[in-house]
Design a protein around this motif. Structure first.
Motif, PDB file in Angstrom:
ATOM      1  N   LYS A  79       0.872  -1.155   0.011  1.00 20.00           N
ATOM      2  CA  LYS A  79       0.037  -0.140  -0.009  1.00 20.00           C
ATOM      3  C   LYS A  79       0.961   1.098   0.072  1.00 20.00           C
ATOM      4  CE  LYS A  79      -3.768  -0.827   2.627  1.00 20.00           C
ATOM      5  NZ  LYS A  79      -4.281  -0.827   3.989  1.00 20.00           N
ATOM      6  N   GLU A  80       1.969   1.221   0.867  1.00 16.85           N
ATOM      7  CA  GLU A  80       2.880   2.316   0.942  1.00 16.85           C
ATOM      8  C   GLU A  80       3.307   2.532  -0.357  1.00 16.85           C
ATOM      9  OE1 GLU A  80       3.794   1.770   5.869  1.00 16.85           O
ATOM     10  OE2 GLU A  80       5.178   1.341   4.270  1.00 16.85           O
ATOM     11  N   LEU A  81       3.921   1.439  -1.033  1.00 16.76           N
ATOM     12  CA  LEU A  81       4.984   1.507  -1.966  1.00 16.76           C
ATOM     13  C   LEU A  81       4.108   2.116  -3.251  1.00 16.76           C
ATOM     14  CD1 LEU A  81       7.387   0.165  -3.533  1.00 16.76           C
ATOM     15  CD2 LEU A  81       5.991  -1.786  -4.032  1.00 16.76           C
ATOM     16  N   ARG A  87       6.674   8.138   1.982  1.00 16.74           N
ATOM     17  CA  ARG A  87       8.073   8.412   1.704  1.00 16.74           C
ATOM     18  C   ARG A  87       8.820   7.266   1.283  1.00 16.74           C
ATOM     19  NH1 ARG A  87      11.977   7.422   5.719  1.00 16.74           N
ATOM     20  NH2 ARG A  87      11.225   6.022   7.431  1.00 16.74           N
ATOM     21  N   ARG A  88       8.278   6.207   1.167  1.00 16.77           N
ATOM     22  CA  ARG A  88       8.649   5.160   0.534  1.00 16.77           C
ATOM     23  C   ARG A  88       8.148   4.784  -1.117  1.00 16.77           C
ATOM     24  NH1 ARG A  88       8.894   3.544   5.822  1.00 16.77           N
ATOM     25  NH2 ARG A  88      11.139   3.220   6.519  1.00 16.77           N
ATOM     26  N   TYR A  89       7.361   5.849  -1.397  1.00 18.56           N
ATOM     27  CA  TYR A  89       6.580   5.764  -2.662  1.00 18.56           C
ATOM     28  C   TYR A  89       7.948   5.185  -3.676  1.00 18.56           C
ATOM     29  CZ  TYR A  89       4.318   6.829  -7.295  1.00 18.56           C
ATOM     30  OH  TYR A  89       3.777   7.046  -8.429  1.00 18.56           O
ATOM     31  N   ARG A  90       7.367   4.063  -4.607  1.00 19.96           N
ATOM     32  CA  ARG A  90       8.331   3.318  -5.366  1.00 19.96           C
ATOM     33  C   ARG A  90       9.638   2.986  -4.883  1.00 19.96           C
ATOM     34  NH1 ARG A  90       6.124   3.110 -10.485  1.00 19.96           N
ATOM     35  NH2 ARG A  90       8.425   3.097 -11.511  1.00 19.96           N
ATOM     36  N   TYR A  91       9.638   2.707  -3.705  1.00 23.44           N
ATOM     37  CA  TYR A  91      11.216   2.282  -3.283  1.00 23.44           C
ATOM     38  C   TYR A  91      11.204   0.843  -3.322  1.00 23.44           C
ATOM     39  CZ  TYR A  91      15.139   1.862  -0.399  1.00 23.44           C
ATOM     40  OH  TYR A  91      16.391   1.462   0.095  1.00 23.44           O
ATOM     41  N   PRO A  92      12.162   0.149  -4.057  1.00 24.71           N
ATOM     42  CA  PRO A  92      12.097  -1.094  -4.068  1.00 24.71           C
ATOM     43  C   PRO A  92      12.647  -2.071  -3.036  1.00 24.71           C
ATOM     44  CG  PRO A  92      13.624  -0.082  -5.588  1.00 24.71           C
ATOM     45  CD  PRO A  92      12.948   1.057  -4.939  1.00 24.71           C
ATOM     46  N   PHE A  93      12.901  -1.414  -1.914  1.00 20.96           N
ATOM     47  CA  PHE A  93      13.733  -2.093  -0.720  1.00 20.96           C
ATOM     48  C   PHE A  93      12.486  -2.028   0.253  1.00 20.96           C
ATOM     49  CE2 PHE A  93      16.940  -1.113  -3.750  1.00 20.96           C
ATOM     50  CZ  PHE A  93      17.368  -2.373  -4.047  1.00 20.96           C
ATOM     51  N   ILE A  94      11.348  -1.551   0.201  1.00 24.43           N
ATOM     52  CA  ILE A  94      10.581  -1.377   1.437  1.00 24.43           C
ATOM     53  C   ILE A  94      10.209  -2.784   2.202  1.00 24.43           C
ATOM     54  CG2 ILE A  94       8.487  -1.970  -0.220  1.00 24.43           C
ATOM     55  CD1 ILE A  94       7.233   0.382   1.435  1.00 24.43           C
ATOM     56  N   ASN A  95      10.483  -2.803   3.225  1.00 23.99           N
ATOM     57  CA  ASN A  95      10.079  -3.906   4.208  1.00 23.99           C
ATOM     58  C   ASN A  95       9.607  -3.859   5.365  1.00 23.99           C
ATOM     59  OD1 ASN A  95      12.208  -4.311   6.170  1.00 23.99           O
ATOM     60  ND2 ASN A  95      13.251  -3.550   4.394  1.00 23.99           N
ATOM     61  N   CYS A  96       9.025  -4.493   6.253  1.00 22.07           N
ATOM     62  CA  CYS A  96       8.698  -4.288   7.634  1.00 22.07           C
ATOM     63  C   CYS A  96       9.008  -5.610   8.478  1.00 22.07           C
ATOM     64  CB  CYS A  96       7.205  -3.825   7.883  1.00 22.07           C
ATOM     65  SG  CYS A  96       6.274  -4.902   7.608  1.00 22.07           S
ATOM     66  N   THR A  97       8.557  -5.806   9.889  1.00 25.32           N
ATOM     67  CA  THR A  97       8.753  -7.029  10.599  1.00 25.32           C
ATOM     68  C   THR A  97       7.947  -8.316   9.912  1.00 25.32           C
ATOM     69  OG1 THR A  97       7.102  -5.911  12.009  1.00 25.32           O
ATOM     70  CG2 THR A  97       9.196  -6.098  12.887  1.00 25.32           C
ATOM     71  N   ASN A  98       6.860  -7.774   9.109  1.00 27.31           N
ATOM     72  CA  ASN A  98       6.148  -8.668   8.316  1.00 27.31           C
ATOM     73  C   ASN A  98       6.739  -9.354   7.199  1.00 27.31           C
ATOM     74  OD1 ASN A  98       4.272  -8.766  10.568  1.00 27.31           O
ATOM     75  ND2 ASN A  98       3.378  -7.033   9.709  1.00 27.31           N
ATOM     76  N   MET A 123      20.948   4.044   9.285  1.00 24.75           N
ATOM     77  CA  MET A 123      19.544   4.205   9.395  1.00 24.75           C
ATOM     78  C   MET A 123      19.249   5.925   9.437  1.00 24.75           C
ATOM     79  SD  MET A 123      17.002   1.742  11.067  1.00 24.75           S
ATOM     80  CE  MET A 123      18.090   0.521  11.851  1.00 24.75           C
ATOM     81  N   CYS A 124      18.607   6.526   8.563  1.00 24.95           N
ATOM     82  CA  CYS A 124      18.125   7.871   8.873  1.00 24.95           C
ATOM     83  C   CYS A 124      17.278   8.041  10.098  1.00 24.95           C
ATOM     84  CB  CYS A 124      17.580   8.553   7.628  1.00 24.95           C
ATOM     85  SG  CYS A 124      15.690   7.997   7.370  1.00 24.95           S
ATOM     86  N   ALA A 125      17.024   9.324  10.558  1.00 21.26           N
ATOM     87  CA  ALA A 125      16.295   9.535  11.715  1.00 21.26           C
ATOM     88  C   ALA A 125      15.120   8.993  11.724  1.00 21.26           C
ATOM     89  CB  ALA A 125      16.379  11.076  12.042  1.00 21.26           C
ATOM     90  N   ASP A 126      14.451   9.149  10.299  1.00 21.96           N
ATOM     91  CA  ASP A 126      13.231   8.775  10.404  1.00 21.96           C
ATOM     92  C   ASP A 126      12.938   7.238  10.404  1.00 21.96           C
ATOM     93  OD1 ASP A 126      11.848  11.246   9.941  1.00 21.96           O
ATOM     94  OD2 ASP A 126      11.996  10.940   7.862  1.00 21.96           O
ATOM     95  N   CYS A 127      13.821   6.468   9.891  1.00 22.49           N
ATOM     96  CA  CYS A 127      13.997   5.019  10.086  1.00 22.49           C
ATOM     97  C   CYS A 127      14.134   4.301  11.147  1.00 22.49           C
ATOM     98  CB  CYS A 127      14.915   4.376   8.782  1.00 22.49           C
ATOM     99  SG  CYS A 127      14.327   4.538   7.053  1.00 22.49           S
ATOM    100  N   ARG A 128      15.081   5.307  11.907  1.00 19.33           N
ATOM    101  CA  ARG A 128      15.605   5.020  13.276  1.00 19.33           C
ATOM    102  C   ARG A 128      14.426   4.975  14.140  1.00 19.33           C
ATOM    103  NH1 ARG A 128      18.555   2.037  16.356  1.00 19.33           N
ATOM    104  NH2 ARG A 128      20.481   2.282  15.020  1.00 19.33           N
ATOM    105  N   ARG A 129      13.677   6.057  14.186  1.00 13.87           N
ATOM    106  CA  ARG A 129      12.414   6.094  14.986  1.00 13.87           C
ATOM    107  C   ARG A 129      11.432   5.054  14.674  1.00 13.87           C
ATOM    108  NH1 ARG A 129      10.679  11.259  13.041  1.00 13.87           N
ATOM    109  NH2 ARG A 129      12.593  12.000  13.349  1.00 13.87           N
ATOM    110  N   GLU A 130      11.022   4.691  13.419  1.00 13.93           N
ATOM    111  CA  GLU A 130      10.477   3.783  13.343  1.00 13.93           C
ATOM    112  C   GLU A 130      10.876   2.193  14.162  1.00 13.93           C
ATOM    113  OE1 GLU A 130       9.013   4.495   8.727  1.00 13.93           O
ATOM    114  OE2 GLU A 130      10.685   3.448   9.318  1.00 13.93           O
ATOM    115  N   TYR A 131      12.191   1.949  13.932  1.00 15.60           N
ATOM    116  CA  TYR A 131      12.863   0.743  14.147  1.00 15.60           C
ATOM    117  C   TYR A 131      12.957   0.897  15.838  1.00 15.60           C
ATOM    118  CZ  TYR A 131      16.770  -2.309  14.941  1.00 15.60           C
ATOM    119  OH  TYR A 131      17.674  -3.477  15.297  1.00 15.60           O
ATOM    120  N   ASP A 132      12.881   2.068  16.335  1.00 19.76           N
ATOM    121  CA  ASP A 132      12.830   1.847  17.898  1.00 19.76           C
ATOM    122  C   ASP A 132      11.568   1.861  18.554  1.00 19.76           C
ATOM    123  OD1 ASP A 132      15.669   1.949  18.309  1.00 19.76           O
ATOM    124  OD2 ASP A 132      15.904   4.003  17.943  1.00 19.76           O
TER     125      ASP A 132
END
Ligand code: ZN
Ligand code: ZN
Ligand code: FE
Length: 734
Positions: A79-81, A87-98, A123-132
């Motif tokens: 959906k995000e892709l 912010r990950r529109y058309r980003y081919p390395f999108i992933n999550c814990t699932n 990781m950038c600040a945004d990614c780090r925030r999600e990760y933590d």
């Protein structure tokens, strides 16, 4: 909640009713990558706590909980892709814990970003925030990334020069106009091209030097799959599962695909997009694509950019590359539907694995009783897979290919090493196949470990037992192309009675000579002529006058001389009998890839429904072993051919006769031994028609029938049987 050595634990408090609901929902709503084997309950004093906490891992965590399979991109990420505001529109390395890569990028344990090939991306600040953030979908998602901080994708020409512009759009355009593109994916490189044009597909065949072996297809959606093949509910479930295997499905008649995709067989191997890149590519409006592994024939997958540019530049018109390194090459898995089990069975319609790799490895198989000593089993020669059994967990490696190829052998050696480190297991014993010339056998004997040999078909039998959680004595129908017997002959049409520890041979196909060594498995006229000679004795030459397919000049004389000397090896191989029949019916003169003749014969047989025309004799020899005698069968077959019976009728009658003979033989062995459980294993059970006929007849005769569900019936499942058998024998010894 948290992890300890035994798995995950959850401490909750509240009214009994709610605790009960919690447990139910835990099982129903757990994340896709979670697998709950068992839940045990323990009552502890109420602490009057009301907050949610994730505890630090205790004692390093269970190794099983650490590394999971590479899973297909999930719905939320998709959906995000495709959301222009994300912010990950058309980003081919999108992933999550699932979802996303795991096994293919992990270098060592514990499974943390620093121990994966993602460690080079901070990781950038945004990614780090999600990760933590414990409530975020990307909490502790080790490969978490975005266009700002993560890997990137680009398109190059065949020399490796980057082509500016959107690489996905570019790739789509090139494929549309009929180019062959090498695409770096999750577990290695694919070669892709459109599947509907003869000149494109045959060019790929020529360049890849792959004459006939069927190509896999990737299609954009289930609907697209249904346009080219007949997709049952079970096949659809497999296709859309988070493992996303290639599924073998019956072809539809008059499809608009090139006949060179999978000539001669009745099936297409189809998969759906499984990476974000695939999803973006098919959004460009592509039809079915051929997607075949990007490597020179028989060699391990290409995984590195420079290696691929070197090895594939003669094959590909362009490259899609990225800079997320692949730690271990892992092939696409191949599955087929296994609707043989009765509806009241706990797994009424389960997959039958043909090749087990991406999306399934390193999921473990539970073994009872657990082993006290860790065991390494090195498998066979072809379709190599190794297994590590420790405690009650058997973990099988990915498909490692054919070990007679030197590169595949080197990959096998390093795979074992990395596998042991990843699982943190030091094997105490090594199990191997009896065949003295297998590379895996020589490897096992070179290790500084006590060894346990396991006969090939015994390993198949135990593999099918372990696959179904069985212990104790069973009857096994183990049928394949080749396996070294305890008498030094080549076995392959066997009915065994045995358990994990030991076995005896209850029946088998009568031996026949196999002239020409390794060539006999390729050139189908070799077993065919040998069977003619054994059937007709001195008159056999009359029958070689009008052979349906050409044989080399002088072959008949040479063969006669060799057979007279009696120096040819003898075999009870059902695989070679299939080859011989395919030859005699004029369907296949040479196996251009493994089991081609058998696949052609199966495809032809499904076009007809002849019954009861042909049969094998079953008789007991002096030692009490049942002999499945093919002489009357061959004679009747030749008569039928001469009287002009169509080949599809005879192909169907052959399947029927083989099923009857093995069912009869197994039933007699079972009654004599007082057993009711019959396991079906060996590569011939990839033949759907044979599998269905045999299991139905046995089931109708009130036997409990078990076929493979988690590991392949072929030699890809051998290591599991070796490991479990060895564990039992070690226990006995110590
Ligand atoms: Zn996801
Ligand atoms: Zn980022
Ligand atoms: Fe085998």
């Amino acid at each position: 909640m948290g992890n300890n050595m035994r798995g995950a634990f959850v401490e909750i408090e509240g009214p009994g009713e709610k605790l009960h609901t919690f447990q139910e929902r835990l099982q129903q709503e757990s994340p896709v990558l979670a697998r709950i084997d068992t839940i045990t309950n323990q009552v502890i004093p109420v602490r009057n706590e009301s907050d949610f906490q994730i505890k630090q891992s205790e004692g390093g965590g269970s190794r099983q909980a650490e590394i999971t399979i590479d899973a297909t991109v999930c719905r939320d990420c998709l959906k995000e892709l495709f959301d222009p505001h994300d912010r990950r529109y058309r980003y081919p390395f999108i992933n999550c814990t699932n979802c996303g890569p795991r096994y293919s990028i992990v270098q060592t344990v514990p499974y943390d970003r620093i121990n994966t090939t993602m460690k080079v991306f901070a990781m950038c600040a945004d990614c780090r925030r999600e990760y933590d953030d414990p409530v975020n979908r990307r909490f502790h998602a080790q490969p978490n990334a975005c266009p700002v901080c993560g890997p990137r994708l680009w398109f190059t020409d065949r020399e490796g020069n980057e082509v500016p512009g959107d690489p996905i759009v570019r790739c789509g355009l090139e494929l549309q106009v009929g180019k062959i593109i090498a695409i770096k994916g999750l577990g290695g490189f694919h070669l892709a091209c459109r599947a509907d044009r003869d000149e494109v597909v045959s060019r790929l065949r020529r360049l890849k030097d792959r004459e006939a072996k069927p190509f896999a297809l990737m299609v954009g959606s289930l609907e697209q799959a249904e346009q080219v093949a007949i997709i049952s509910k079970a096949s659809a479930d497999m296709l859309t599962s988070y493992s996303r295997p290639i599924v073998l499905v019956p072809k539809r008649a008059d499809v608009s695909l090139s006949r060179y995709v999978a000539e001669g067989t009745g099936y297409y191997g189809i998969m759906l997009p499984y990476t974000p890149f695939h999803a973006l590519l098919f959004a460009e409006g592509l039809g079915p694509l051929v997607m075949t592994s990007g490597n020179p024939s028989d060699e391990p997958l290409c995984t590195e950019n420079t290696e691929a540019l070197q090895q594939l530049s003669a094959l590909a018109d362009g490259f899609v590359l990225h800079n997320r390194d692949i730690e271990r090459g892992i092939d696409d898995s191949v599955m087929m539907e296994n609707c043989t089990t009765p509806p009241d069975h706990p797994h009424p319609c389960s997959p039958l694995p043909i090749r087990r790799a991406r999306g399934y490895v390193p999921d473990s198989i539970r073994i009872t009783p657990p082993t006290a000593r860790p065991i390494l089993a090195v498998g066979g020669e072809m379709k190599s897979v190794v297994c590590i059994l420790d405690g009650d967990q058997a973990v099988l490696s990915e498909h490692l290919g054919e070990l007679n190829n030197p590169k595949a052998y080197r990959n096998f050696v390093s795979a074992i090493d990395r596998f042991q480190r990843l699982l943190r297991v030091e094997p105490a014993w090594v199990a191997y196949d009896l065949h003295p010339d297998y590379a895996a056998t020589r490897y096992a004997l070179s290790l500084d470990l006590p060894t346990i040999p396991v006969q090939h078909h015994h390993a198949h039998l135990v593999s099918c037992m372990a696959d179904n959680g069985l212990t104790g004595p069973v009857v096994g129908i183990t049928i394949d192309g080749t396996g070294y017997g305890t008498d030094g002959m080549i076995w392959g049409g066997e009915v065994l009675v045995g358990d994990e520890l030991d076995f005896r041979r209850a029946g088998h196909l009568c031996y026949f000579p196999l002239p020409g060594g390794d060539r006999a498995a390729r050139e189908t006229w070799r077993p065919a002529l040998a069977l003619l000679r054994e059937t007709y004795g001195s008159e056999w030459r009359d029958w070689t006058e009008k052979l349906p397919m050409p044989v080399p000049e002088g072959a008949v004389d040479l063969l006669e001389k060799n057979l007279e000397k009696g120096r040819t090896i003898r075999t009870s191989s059902l695989g070679r009998l299939f080859d011989a029949v395919a030859f005699l019916l004029g369907l296949c003169g040479c196996n251009r890839y493994e089991a081609e003749a058998a696949m052609v014969l199966e495809a032809r047989a499904t076009e007809s429904s002849a019954q009861g025309k042909l049969h094998f004799d079953l008789r007991e020899d002096e030692t009490g072993i049942l002999q499945i005698d093919w002489r009357c069968f061959i004679a009747d077959l030749l008569d039928a051919i001469r009287s002009g019976e169509p080949s599809e009728t005879l192909a169907a009658a052959f399947h029927e006769a083989v099923a009857d003979a093995f069912v009869d033989c197994a039933a007699r062995a079972a009654r004599k031994a007082g057993l009711t459980r019959i396991v079906l294993s060996g590569g011939c059970f990839a033949n759907r028609l044979l599998l269905q006929k045999i299991s139905k007849q046995l089931h109708d005769a009130d036997f409990e029938v078990y076929s493979h569900r988690q590991v392949p019936p072929g030699d890809g499942g051998l290591a599991l049987g070796q490991a479990v058998s060895a564990a039992r024998r070690v226990k006995e010894k110590e």
